[in-house]
Design a protein around this motif. Sequence first.
Motif, PDB file in Angstrom:
ATOM      1  N   ILE A 202       0.875  -1.177   0.000  1.00 47.45           N
ATOM      2  CA  ILE A 202       0.000   0.000   0.000  1.00 47.45           C
ATOM      3  C   ILE A 202       0.904   1.217   0.000  1.00 47.45           C
ATOM      4  O   ILE A 202       1.747   1.367   0.883  1.00 47.45           O
ATOM      5  CB  ILE A 202      -0.909   0.032   1.247  1.00 47.45           C
ATOM      6  N   LEU A 203       0.735   2.061  -1.002  1.00 49.95           N
ATOM      7  CA  LEU A 203       1.609   3.213  -1.187  1.00 49.95           C
ATOM      8  C   LEU A 203       0.777   4.490  -1.078  1.00 49.95           C
ATOM      9  O   LEU A 203      -0.105   4.735  -1.893  1.00 49.95           O
ATOM     10  CB  LEU A 203       2.234   3.118  -2.581  1.00 49.95           C
ATOM     11  N   ILE A 204       1.066   5.293  -0.061  1.00 48.82           N
ATOM     12  CA  ILE A 204       0.412   6.599   0.028  1.00 48.82           C
ATOM     13  C   ILE A 204       1.282   7.605  -0.697  1.00 48.82           C
ATOM     14  O   ILE A 204       2.487   7.675  -0.450  1.00 48.82           O
ATOM     15  CB  ILE A 204       0.256   7.046   1.494  1.00 48.82           C
ATOM     16  N   SER A 205       0.687   8.368  -1.601  1.00 50.31           N
ATOM     17  CA  SER A 205       1.489   9.352  -2.331  1.00 50.31           C
ATOM     18  C   SER A 205       0.618  10.486  -2.828  1.00 50.31           C
ATOM     19  O   SER A 205      -0.559  10.310  -3.122  1.00 50.31           O
ATOM     20  CB  SER A 205       2.175   8.684  -3.523  1.00 50.31           C
ATOM     21  N   HIS A 206       1.228  11.681  -2.908  1.00 48.46           N
ATOM     22  CA  HIS A 206       0.543  12.816  -3.518  1.00 48.46           C
ATOM     23  C   HIS A 206       0.920  12.958  -4.986  1.00 48.46           C
ATOM     24  O   HIS A 206       0.366  13.786  -5.692  1.00 48.46           O
ATOM     25  CB  HIS A 206       0.930  14.117  -2.804  1.00 48.46           C
ATOM     26  N   ASN A 207       1.921  12.147  -5.417  1.00 52.34           N
ATOM     27  CA  ASN A 207       2.469  12.351  -6.755  1.00 52.34           C
ATOM     28  C   ASN A 207       1.873  11.349  -7.749  1.00 52.34           C
ATOM     29  O   ASN A 207       2.202  10.163  -7.739  1.00 52.34           O
ATOM     30  CB  ASN A 207       3.990  12.214  -6.687  1.00 52.34           C
ATOM     31  N   LEU A 208       0.987  11.844  -8.617  1.00 48.66           N
ATOM     32  CA  LEU A 208       0.280  10.939  -9.534  1.00 48.66           C
ATOM     33  C   LEU A 208       1.221  10.339 -10.574  1.00 48.66           C
ATOM     34  O   LEU A 208       0.975   9.239 -11.067  1.00 48.66           O
ATOM     35  CB  LEU A 208      -0.886  11.656 -10.214  1.00 48.66           C
ATOM     36  N   ASP A 209       2.320  11.027 -10.902  1.00 44.61           N
ATOM     37  CA  ASP A 209       3.301  10.438 -11.819  1.00 44.61           C
ATOM     38  C   ASP A 209       3.918   9.192 -11.197  1.00 44.61           C
ATOM     39  O   ASP A 209       4.029   8.152 -11.840  1.00 44.61           O
ATOM     40  CB  ASP A 209       4.422  11.436 -12.159  1.00 44.61           C
ATOM     41  N   HIS A 210       4.292   9.300  -9.917  1.00 46.51           N
ATOM     42  CA  HIS A 210       4.875   8.146  -9.228  1.00 46.51           C
ATOM     43  C   HIS A 210       3.834   7.036  -9.106  1.00 46.51           C
ATOM     44  O   HIS A 210       4.116   5.867  -9.348  1.00 46.51           O
ATOM     45  CB  HIS A 210       5.377   8.538  -7.832  1.00 46.51           C
ATOM     46  N   VAL A 211       2.628   7.430  -8.722  1.00 44.38           N
ATOM     47  CA  VAL A 211       1.546   6.454  -8.560  1.00 44.38           C
ATOM     48  C   VAL A 211       1.314   5.700  -9.875  1.00 44.38           C
ATOM     49  O   VAL A 211       1.265   4.474  -9.899  1.00 44.38           O
ATOM     50  CB  VAL A 211       0.245   7.157  -8.114  1.00 44.38           C
ATOM     51  N   PHE A 212       1.237   6.446 -10.963  1.00 40.59           N
ATOM     52  CA  PHE A 212       0.951   5.783 -12.248  1.00 40.59           C
ATOM     53  C   PHE A 212       2.145   4.969 -12.753  1.00 40.59           C
ATOM     54  O   PHE A 212       1.969   4.076 -13.576  1.00 40.59           O
ATOM     55  CB  PHE A 212       0.477   6.799 -13.299  1.00 40.59           C
ATOM     56  N   ASP A 216      -0.818  -0.646  -9.381  1.00 38.76           N
ATOM     57  CA  ASP A 216      -1.768  -1.382 -10.213  1.00 38.76           C
ATOM     58  C   ASP A 216      -3.156  -0.766 -10.101  1.00 38.76           C
ATOM     59  O   ASP A 216      -3.890  -0.684 -11.075  1.00 38.76           O
ATOM     60  CB  ASP A 216      -1.837  -2.839  -9.756  1.00 38.76           C
ATOM     61  N   ARG A 217      -3.521  -0.373  -8.866  1.00 38.47           N
ATOM     62  CA  ARG A 217      -4.821   0.255  -8.642  1.00 38.47           C
ATOM     63  C   ARG A 217      -4.628   1.465  -7.752  1.00 38.47           C
ATOM     64  O   ARG A 217      -3.649   1.557  -7.014  1.00 38.47           O
ATOM     65  CB  ARG A 217      -5.795  -0.724  -7.980  1.00 38.47           C
ATOM     66  N   VAL A 218      -5.568   2.388  -7.849  1.00 40.12           N
ATOM     67  CA  VAL A 218      -5.500   3.605  -7.050  1.00 40.12           C
ATOM     68  C   VAL A 218      -6.817   3.784  -6.304  1.00 40.12           C
ATOM     69  O   VAL A 218      -7.890   3.752  -6.913  1.00 40.12           O
ATOM     70  CB  VAL A 218      -5.277   4.859  -7.935  1.00 40.12           C
ATOM     71  N   GLN A 219      -6.730   3.941  -4.997  1.00 40.76           N
ATOM     72  CA  GLN A 219      -7.910   4.263  -4.199  1.00 40.76           C
ATOM     73  C   GLN A 219      -7.863   5.739  -3.856  1.00 40.76           C
ATOM     74  O   GLN A 219      -6.868   6.235  -3.336  1.00 40.76           O
ATOM     75  CB  GLN A 219      -7.918   3.418  -2.916  1.00 40.76           C
ATOM     76  N   VAL A 232      -5.058   1.346 -12.859  1.00 36.89           N
ATOM     77  CA  VAL A 232      -4.136   2.257 -13.532  1.00 36.89           C
ATOM     78  C   VAL A 232      -4.132   2.008 -15.049  1.00 36.89           C
ATOM     79  O   VAL A 232      -4.093   2.955 -15.839  1.00 36.89           O
ATOM     80  CB  VAL A 232      -2.718   2.098 -12.936  1.00 36.89           C
ATOM     81  N   ALA A 233      -4.210   0.737 -15.437  1.00 36.85           N
ATOM     82  CA  ALA A 233      -4.141   0.408 -16.869  1.00 36.85           C
ATOM     83  C   ALA A 233      -5.358   0.932 -17.640  1.00 36.85           C
ATOM     84  O   ALA A 233      -5.303   1.098 -18.849  1.00 36.85           O
ATOM     85  CB  ALA A 233      -4.016  -1.102 -17.042  1.00 36.85           C
ATOM     86  N   LYS A 234      -6.469   1.189 -16.923  1.00 38.18           N
ATOM     87  CA  LYS A 234      -7.698   1.561 -17.624  1.00 38.18           C
ATOM     88  C   LYS A 234      -8.117   2.999 -17.358  1.00 38.18           C
ATOM     89  O   LYS A 234      -9.250   3.377 -17.652  1.00 38.18           O
ATOM     90  CB  LYS A 234      -8.848   0.643 -17.175  1.00 38.18           C
ATOM     91  N   ASP A 239      -8.589  11.312 -14.764  1.00 36.18           N
ATOM     92  CA  ASP A 239      -9.691  10.611 -14.089  1.00 36.18           C
ATOM     93  C   ASP A 239      -9.491  10.651 -12.578  1.00 36.18           C
ATOM     94  O   ASP A 239     -10.423  10.925 -11.809  1.00 36.18           O
ATOM     95  CB  ASP A 239      -9.744   9.121 -14.508  1.00 36.18           C
ATOM     96  N   VAL A 240      -8.252  10.339 -12.160  1.00 38.37           N
ATOM     97  CA  VAL A 240      -7.961  10.271 -10.724  1.00 38.37           C
ATOM     98  C   VAL A 240      -8.058  11.655 -10.102  1.00 38.37           C
ATOM     99  O   VAL A 240      -8.632  11.835  -9.023  1.00 38.37           O
ATOM    100  CB  VAL A 240      -6.562   9.644 -10.482  1.00 38.37           C
TER     101      VAL A 240
END
Length: 253
Positions: A202-212, A216-219, A232-234, A239-240
Motif C-alpha cells: 500500500i503506497l500513500i502518495s501525492h504524486n500521480l506520476d509516481h503512482v501511475f 496497479d490500482r488507485v484508491q 491504472v491500466a484503464k 480521471d484520478v
Amino acid sequence: MKTPVLQMKGICKSFGGLRALIDVDLELYDNEILAIVGDNGAGKSTLIKVLTGVYQADEGTTLLNGKPANIKNRQDSLAAGIATVYQNLGLVDSLAAAPNIFLGDEPKKRILGLPFIDNKKMRIDANRILREQVGVELPNPNEPIRDYSGGQRQAVAIARAVRANDIHVLVMDEPTAALGPEETRHTLELIRTVRSRGTPIILISHNLDHVFSVADRVQVMRGGKNAGVVDVAKSTKQDVLGLIVGSELMEAL
Ligand SMILES: Nc1ncnc2c1ncn2[C@@H]1O[C@H](COP(=O)(O)OP(=O)(O)OP(=O)(O)O)[C@@H](O)[C@H]1O
Ligand SMILES: [Mg+2]
C-alpha cells in the motif's frame, strides 16, 4: 473471486466531532501495489493508522486472508505481518545499515554467560535481507547511514520493515516525498522489487506520476470517504484528479 490479502470494511473513525473516516472499504490483493491518494486531510494517514493499530476504529473490521485480524495496537499489527515504512523512516543517523535494520531486536550471543550483540551475524543477516528481499547491495554498509543517499536510506528502512519472516503487507507513507529525481527513481524501483518478491504494497502518495508508474490500482480518498478505486491500466491521471477534487469542482475548472 480471489480472497484479498487484506480487507478493511466499513471503517469509521472520529476525532471528537470530526469524522475523519466514514464507512471506508479497502481491498489489497496478492502481488499488487495499491496506491492511496487524496487531498490533505482526506483521511489517508488515519486509515493507515487504523490498519497499523496506532488508532482504534470506532466501527468496521479488518480481515487478513479472510480472517478477522483484531488489531488493537502496533504489536498486534506487526504480529499480523503488517510492516510499515513511515515518512521520517525512523532511522538512527549515527548507526550503520545493519544496526538500523535490527534496531531494538539485535541478534545476541553469550560470552561467559553474558548477552552481547552478535555483530557478525547481524551484518551477515542484514546484507542477506538487503540483497534477497530489497534487491540492493550497499557500497558502504558499515558506514553511518547519515552519509547515505536518500534512496539508500530508503532501502535500509524497507529492509528494517520487511526483516520479519511473515510479512503479508508493506505500507509506505509518502516514500518519495523528500527525494531528488535519481533517488525517487531508485525508490520506485525498490518498491517494484519488494512486490516482485511477493509482498503486496500500500503506497500513500501525492504524486500521480509516481503512482501511475508503480501502482496497479488507485484508491482515492475525499473528505473521509472512499471516492473511488480505479485500475491504472484503464484510467488516466485526469480521471484520478477528478475523483480527488470531486466532479463539481472539476466542472467549474
Ligand atoms: N489525532 C488526531 N486528532 C484530531 N484530528 C485528527 C487526528 N488525526 C487526524 N485528524 C484529522 O483527521 C482528518 C484526516 O487526517 P489525515 O491525517 O488522515 O489526512 P491525510 O489524508 O493523511 O492528509 P495529508 O495528505 O495532509 O497527510 C483531518 O481533518 C485531520 O485534521
Ligand atoms: Mg497523511
